[in-house]
Design an enzyme around this catalytic site. Structure first.
Site, PDB file in Angstrom:
ATOM      1  CB  CYS A 120      -9.107  -4.217 -11.428  1.00 13.27           C
ATOM      2  SG  CYS A 120      -9.084  -2.990 -12.646  1.00 13.27           S
TER       3      CYS A 120
ATOM      4  CB  CYS B 226      -0.398   2.261   5.450  1.00  8.90           C
ATOM      5  SG  CYS B 226      -0.975   0.668   5.133  1.00  8.90           S
TER       6      CYS B 226
ATOM      7  CB  CYS C  30      -4.450   2.631   6.130  1.00  3.97           C
ATOM      8  SG  CYS C  30      -3.908   2.599   4.278  1.00  3.97           S
TER       9      CYS C  30
ATOM     10  CB  CYS D 277      -0.904   0.090   1.189  1.00  5.65           C
ATOM     11  SG  CYS D 277      -1.715   1.533   1.479  1.00  5.65           S
TER      12      CYS D 277
ATOM     13  CB  CYS E 165      -5.123  -0.584   2.539  1.00  2.00           C
ATOM     14  SG  CYS E 165      -3.549  -1.407   3.650  1.00  2.00           S
TER      15      CYS E 165
END
Length: 135
Positions: A122, A51, A100, A48, A97
């Site tokens: 995607c 984070c 976060c 991510c 995510c």
């Protein structure tokens, strides 16, 4: 929903570029076929961008020719959160995510790709950061 990493909006805006903020924190979508990782074949782990949580591995990335990086499986089942998305007059599954709450993209199923899961995560390139190397 409560996340391990929670920050005030001003802090997210200060840490992310305007384009990253628009996708990660406002559930935007980057234009098709322009993302940094759309055609990348580099071995490594995708995390991510907001984070740093590990989300996908390059060995689950495949060519879907949809304009965004596609993966057939998340790094582990707890890495992403799946949320029903009824925006834009359609029903989709949003991928966030799990650490976060940042928007990553959408999950599609049953499209007939020759993958082990028949799923296509995607994902916006701008939501990810690739760390080349071992998996």
């Amino acid at each position: 929903m409560s996340y391990d990493i929670e920050k005030p909006d001003e802090e997210w805006r200060a840490e992310l570029t305007p384009a990253e903020y628009a996708v990660l924190r406002q559930a935007g979508t980057e234009p098709a076929f322009v993302g940094e990782y759309t055609d990348t074949r580099t071995a490594g782990v995708y995390s991510c961008r907001a984070c740093g949580a590990e989300l996908f591995r390059s060995d689950t990335k495949f060519e879907s020719h949809c304009g965004w990086p596609s993966f057939f499986d998340a790094r582990n089942s707890d890495a992403v959160e799946l949320v029903s998305d009824h925006s834009h007059g359609m029903v989709r599954t949003e991928v966030r995510c799990a650490k976060c709450g940042s928007h990553l993209g959408h999950l599609f199923e049953g499209e007939g790709y020759p993958t082990p899961t028949d799923q296509r995560y995607c994902i916006n390139s701008i939501s990810l950061r690739l760390t080349p190397g071992g998996q």
